[in-house]
Design an enzyme around this catalytic site. Structure first.
Site, PDB file in Angstrom:
ATOM      1  CB  SER A 174      16.355  93.397  16.760  1.00 42.14           C
ATOM      2  OG  SER A 174      16.966  92.514  15.874  1.00 42.14           O
ATOM      3  NE  ARG A 196      28.850  90.688  17.670  1.00 45.01           N
ATOM      4  CZ  ARG A 196      27.738  91.217  18.161  1.00 45.01           C
ATOM      5  NH1 ARG A 196      26.569  90.703  17.861  1.00 45.01           N
ATOM      6  NH2 ARG A 196      27.778  92.262  18.960  1.00 45.01           N
ATOM      7  CG  ASP A 244      16.796  97.790   9.925  1.00 51.69           C
ATOM      8  OD1 ASP A 244      17.475  96.875   9.405  1.00 51.69           O
ATOM      9  OD2 ASP A 244      16.185  97.641  11.000  1.00 51.69           O
ATOM     10  CG  HIS A 301      18.921  95.812  12.688  1.00 48.09           C
ATOM     11  ND1 HIS A 301      17.544  95.898  12.743  1.00 48.09           N
ATOM     12  CD2 HIS A 301      19.269  94.886  13.631  1.00 48.09           C
ATOM     13  CE1 HIS A 301      17.083  95.069  13.669  1.00 48.09           C
ATOM     14  NE2 HIS A 301      18.116  94.440  14.221  1.00 48.09           N
ATOM     15  CG  ASP A 302      24.115  98.513  15.018  1.00 44.23           C
ATOM     16  OD1 ASP A 302      23.537  97.538  15.546  1.00 44.23           O
ATOM     17  OD2 ASP A 302      25.337  98.549  14.822  1.00 44.23           O
TER      18      ASP A 302
END
Lengths: 598, 598
Positions: free
Chosen positions: A167, A237, A332, A365-366
């Site tokens: 990332s 967040r 992602d 994405h995680d």
């Protein structure tokens, strides 16, 4: 510039930093002034970092690990009593980033709030002393890397064995090898991009708007106030969390109990399970992160831009002198596989050594942080860092013949390279400039595990990643029958390779004709290609004559023809009706007017 | 319950409502108490609406158009001096929703802020009078539809010719035909879903959090304050905007001038072009929309849930007595094509008359409002509303033969139905229960334009949308050779159809064998299937013997065999070696033990 070291846990007074144990965090101070890429300067910078393993005598085993926007230096545990780190599955003794063998360094980024200088630190120029707050200068990824560069000097590291990041960490890794082209032997870029998509940029803008319009933001000088902009930061967040997950992952996580949220104490809505989760994650984040840092880091990420076109990316990476590994994840949508492919296409065009794998995953994405997905890509990281599998190639007769057609030292692109058998054999014979293309993930991982340069790529999209006449030889071995866009692929192979070697099963082989005529059944294929008509992966059934026809039609020059009957291992002369008598053909072809001997 | 009519422009004092010209807005008051589905009640409700065209004598030409979350009753202009509406391309004289022929009604939704009762209206129970604010009861889509139902009564409409809606409007349309099963002849659902994805739900939660934590929200009673929660509402709108666009559309819109934003007056960040756009859109929205309404409507959308499984959806739609048209858009990630397919799968299993098209688009969820995409789907809306193309079917000899094998009145599923030629001919012969499956968009639009029930569907995924023994006949005509999962498809066809008719070109036809044997070229196909080996869409090359082998292997019963030579139009007897002499085969097959005569 002067520097001094200290232990961060004794100097840190910022409670934000106390969220993770700091006993292994070291720190070094650099006295400035330190110029920033957008024109500002910092009079001094502290850099907090953690290390694992031991630097060897010639300082050649150092690996820099770069963290993502909300990460920190604690990438892995230091001992059994330590908390696990965010890349615990990847870094440690005997793991892919092997701390028994490598000296691993993970610094906190400039602008953050975990020990390295950031907006929550005292501005040395202020009187009376107060934190930078919104006066913290606008920084870029280059500035983060410059601080890491000073850290490398401090540690006595002239060249990294590897710089590795996911990332935002990937952005740092790429900035290292473009800003300091000879600074690393290998650059590992996981779930990253050359620049953000406009969609990702839009989410970041909204997140910053939420923070900066929070009344408690107070223009960024909230440190001495009773309240911090926790609402805005929590909303930022929450938004981040959705972008880190895939829609599929959210479905699995929240659909079963959609209307049955966990009860938590929060001022945010909790009507749905996803709302309760977001409220919890958002509020938890405010206890460990600083709003100004979030604004600073996300703006640095948004300003990161290695280029929007392949040409711009080629200019950016032109001087980089390292091996590359890129990994993306199918689900992602924040840092998409397509963006990794854009980088790969620039690197391949520059003839850099690059391996690229798109890992099939559901975690979005995680994925780069998820154990299950780390297990998938750990092996190729390990291989890129030098621990390669050196298994001998067991070549088929066709592959042996292909090998014999390639002069020593020639550069080769192997299309549909499988697990890299042919390429490994070529490497064994001293060939250096070798690239494989493959679409099956298991094969990509195997080939990459052998230390080969292999690129995850569907031949049916042509060969846009490669430039004209990039290779002495392009090989298409036992793959033709599964390609749908044959004519375009021939054009592309002849564009990219000075010569092209095509091997294929001959569907007009005598026994197949007999079978077809006598039995009246769908034509079968020789040897290993002999599936049933209704489940074969083959979709083209060319004969030798068909392929030669196509070559004539396209005015392709046939330089060499090798035919044989694999049952008897007998070679069939071109005069001996190979279209009838050979079950396998190998042709060396080139564009018209090419020299017959290179 | 009593009602009274008035003209909204004389009664509205809310400046929020003045954003669009109101001279064509009518209004009707319903005195309550009106019970709400979650338990609350409203003592009275005003409903604002617009109409186009004239209601015919038997009130059979009325079409209800339902708007999306930020829309209103102004779906189209009323005359040339009027502002265009949000579905201008679809509604008007001579257009798909033809106001020369149809009486079109578009009401503002309950809970909104555009004339129909919502949180910004005075609560009749308050003393001194003040707006509902946060005291406005929690409502659902069912409550919106109940108000529309009262409006229908007021207008003298017992049954809608059609209810039509996109996004939240689609939720209303579906609620109409499930809550009032006989209320409409046709239900048109564009870019909608049976429930929100958890991802979409998450975005809505964040949007409401932004509004409700805005200090000016003041618990929802901000109407008499100096400030409104404009910052929160603007952030909610920015977030909405990203979800309405596709990543691709954002790239096209914002990448060319990423670092060169338009200069606008705004308190939000404007560093990037996408930021300037979002700031503008967010702030513009606050001048025409009420924050409490946004919270109310988005919560109603989030609570909407027709079912998470096919079984639940089947229960929901079981009593609905109407035709369905569903349209989704390939780039819509908010209300995804998969969600539309879930609805379609429930409707097909219930044997409802349904047409479904997934339109290839780049505009994301917004596609349903974009002229270019409306042009794509307008024709099928028009057909579903009754204006169908009645072109005669021009049948091939094979199709004539297939027709002759289907007894009158039989239900038929045509797989790979093309432009609906066979189905139209069957309809001409009085067949009623007909469904086509097709994957090519142009064909789907043509078949739907003929008023046929056609479903956008890839045969390679099996036939999960259909239930066991749903059709008397399943037809697979001239499609077998392009299917990759032949064996599974045979299983699926025999599961769904009591009998299956398969027609296919015979790749072992005499002339093809000769060609193969004598010329030594890749087998070609008869007639129209005769592509070149390297660009044929065919991927299977079965002979008659191959297919009969497969039937034997699977213990499939072959009930009838028709073979012929299309060149001479001569039928070939099963005794006359059709595998050699016929270029075309038609087989009627069934599961073992099926009755030979239905």
């Amino acid at each position: 510039m002067t520097e001094s070291t200290r232990s961060a846990d004794t100097t840190s007074t910022d409670d934000i930093r106390s969220a993770s144990p700091l006993r292994h965090v070291q720190s070094v101070d650099f006295e400035g002034p330190i110029s920033l890429s957008l024109g500002g300067e910092l009079s001094r910078v502290s850099c907090a970092f953690e290390t694992w393993g031991r630097l060897n005598q010639d300082a050649s085993n150092a690996v820099l690990v770069c963290h993502a926007i909300s990460g920190d230096s604690h990438a892995a545990r230091h001992d059994e009593s330590d908390d696990p780190g965010w890349w615990e599955k990847l870094i440690g003794p005997g793991k892919a980033i092997d701390t028994d063998r490598l000296f691993v360094v993970c610094p906190n980024v400039l602008g953050g709030c975990r020990g390295t200088t950031g907006p929550s630190d005292i501005d040395p120029a202020s009187d009376p002393p107060r934190p930078y707050g919104a006066d913290f200068p606008r920084i870029t990824i280059a500035d983060m890397v410059d601080v890491q560069h000073m850290l490398a000097g401090h540690l006595g590291i002239k060249r990294w064995h590897a710089v590795v990041g996911g990332s935002l960490g990937g952005h740092q890794a790429m900035t290292w090898v473009t800003r300091y082209p000879k600074s690393a032997q290998t650059c590992v870029i996981i779930a990253s991009s050359p620049r953000l998509t406009s969609q990702a940029l839009g989410f970041d803008v909204i997140a910053r708007n939420a923070i900066q319009t929070d009344p408690y933001f107070a223009g960024g000088q909230y440190y001495d106030q009773n309240h911090r902009p926790d609402t805005g930061l929590a909303i930022a967040r929450m938004l981040g969390h959705i972008t880190y997950l895939s829609s599929e992952a959210m479905e699995d996580k929240f659909d079963p109990d959609r209307h049955d949220p966990r009860q938590i104490a929060s001022s945010f809505e909790q009507r749905f399970s996803v709302g309760s989760y977001l409220a919890h994650q958002g509020e938890k984040f405010t206890t460990r992160f600083d709003a100004n840092s979030y604004v600073t880091l996300s703006m640095a990420m948004d300003l990161f831009d290695l280029g929007a076109t392949r040409l711009q990316l080629m200019e950016t990476f032109n001087d980089s002198d390292c091996d590359f590994l890129l990994v993306s994840f199918s689900s992602d949508w924040l840092f998409t596989p397509r963006q990794s492919r854009d980088i790969v296409a620039a690197l391949t065009a520059l003839n850099k050594r690059v391996t690229y794998a798109e890992i099939t995953s559901t975690a979005g994405h995680d994925s780069f942080l998820v154990d299950r997905d780390i297990e998938q890509y750990a092996g190729i990281v390990e291989a890129r860092l030098g621990k390669i599998e050196t298994r001998q190639s067991d070549l088929s007769p066709v592959e042996e013949l292909i090998l014999s057609l390639i002069p020593s030292g020639a550069s080769v692109l192997d299309l549909g390279c499988g697990d890299g058998n042919l390429l490994a054999a070529l490497r064994g014979r001293g060939h250096d400039d070798l690239v494989g293309v493959e679409v099956a993930q298991a094969n990509i991982l195997k080939a990459a595990g052998r230390g080969l340069n292999v690129i995850d790529y569907d031949l049916n999209t042509g060969l846009p990643a490669f430039i004209d006449a990039q290779f002495d030889f392009v090989v298409l071995s036992a793959t033709l029958q599964a390609v749908s866009n044959v004519a375009e692929l021939f054009d592309e192979m002849l564009r990219v390779g000075k010569r092209v070697i095509v091997s294929f099963p001959n569907f007009a082989y005598r026994k197949l004709r007999e079978d077809y005529v006598v039995r009246g059944r769908s034509p079968r294929a020789p040897g290993e290609f002999n599936y049933r008509w209704y489940d074969t992966p083959n979709r083209r059934f060319p004969s030798i004559a068909d392929v030669l026809d196509l070559c004539r039609e396209k005015q392709i020059e046939v330089q060499q023809e090798v035919y044989f009957d694999s049952e008897t291992s007998a070679e069939i002369s071109p005069e001996d009706d190979p279209n009838l008598n050979a079950d396998t053909a190998i042709l060396v072809i080139s564009q018209p007017g090419s020299p017959t001997n290179p």
